[in-house]
Design an enzyme around this catalytic site. Sequence first.
Site, PDB file in Angstrom:
ATOM      1  NE  ARG A 156      37.923  25.643 -12.211  1.00  0.00           N
ATOM      2  CZ  ARG A 156      37.101  26.653 -11.756  1.00  0.00           C
ATOM      3  NH1 ARG A 156      35.623  26.473 -12.178  1.00  0.00           N
ATOM      4  NH2 ARG A 156      37.648  27.789 -11.272  1.00  0.00           N
ATOM      5  CB  THR A 157      43.322  21.824  -9.017  1.00  0.00           C
ATOM      6  OG1 THR A 157      43.059  22.504 -10.364  1.00  0.00           O
ATOM      7  CG2 THR A 157      44.261  20.985  -9.069  1.00  0.00           C
ATOM      8  CG  HIS A 175      47.782  22.605 -14.057  1.00  0.00           C
ATOM      9  ND1 HIS A 175      47.535  21.452 -13.067  1.00  0.00           N
ATOM     10  CD2 HIS A 175      46.727  23.511 -13.946  1.00  0.00           C
ATOM     11  CE1 HIS A 175      46.223  21.591 -12.589  1.00  0.00           C
ATOM     12  NE2 HIS A 175      45.824  22.936 -12.891  1.00  0.00           N
ATOM     13  CE  LYS A 212      54.926  28.366  12.801  1.00  0.00           C
ATOM     14  NZ  LYS A 212      54.897  27.083  13.776  1.00  0.00           N
ATOM     15  NE  ARG A 243      47.087  24.790  -8.353  1.00  0.00           N
ATOM     16  CZ  ARG A 243      45.998  25.161  -9.217  1.00  0.00           C
ATOM     17  NH1 ARG A 243      45.228  26.206  -8.747  1.00  0.00           N
ATOM     18  NH2 ARG A 243      45.675  24.402 -10.049  1.00  0.00           N
TER      19      ARG A 243
END
Length: 296
Positions: free
Chosen positions: A42-43, A121, A72, A93
């Site tokens: 969704r996000t 969030h 890396k 995120r």
Amino acid sequence: MEREWLEELFNRTDNFAANKKSLLNKQQGKIVATIFYEPSTRTRFSFEAAIGHLGATNVSSEAAGAFSSAKKGESIEDTIQTMDGYVDAIVMRHGDDDSAHRAAKVSAVPIINAGSGSTHHPTQALLDMYTIQQLLGQIDGAKIAFGGDLVMGRTANTLAKAIASMYKGITMYGINPEGKGFDEDVINYIKKQGAWFREVEDFRQLPKDLDIIYQTRPQEERYTDGQAVPRVLAINNDVMTHFGDSTYIMHPLPRVEGERSEIHKEVDCDPRAKYFQQSNNGFLVRTTLIDQILER
Ligand code: NCD
């Protein structure tokens, strides 16, 4: 966040919802990055759909832990200080609680936190509050119960704190069947902001005229070896008989599928189930938010 800013965002979102063309291609020529180190449906899709609707270009990494230079050994700071030379805003995120703060500290462009660790969030809280306002007409005076995983669930933690700090006359319940509910710090914060808070062990101990049950998923992936995942009480049609016609069920989604589901599929047909309306609002709120940020 100030309440005034929030109300303006919600007004803008209402206007956008009423006339989708109003923001179409409004940010042509801008570039927005989406960098996701954790899974998302969704996000990420709603952000990227929002960026597309605004006519901005999206550059994206959906499994940034594996596909960006993080693999890396590069730090968040170095990645962000590279990306900010290419784009006008960065949606990120990441699994670390302090990741968004670290990114924002070094970034020359706005950082939008799309979920950091088990604690924050914020854009989910925005769309959750927008949905509650849509359902109740206003958020002041709301009676809200939080269920599911309140230990590691960043959505419930963020929303509870945001509502308590932004609105008046709030009553909150934590559903905590086995002594694993909201962290003491979160409860203290909520109370300090003036919200009334109590823990209950079962849905049936909640008032019948409750406004919102905010259910969440057990955050299995956030518990390392040996740590027990809190027991999550499921919502089914039988649980729903306890509540009145205007007790709405919300969930940030995803939910667990099948027998272990925290909201049984049968509840989807109940008119009080609002979780898909809630996820649809994600596109509306995020489009409005990105537009507002790029406008600045
Ligand atoms: C939530 C998240 O990522 O914290 N999902 C979402 O953004 N809607 C909830 C979850 O994963 O349980």
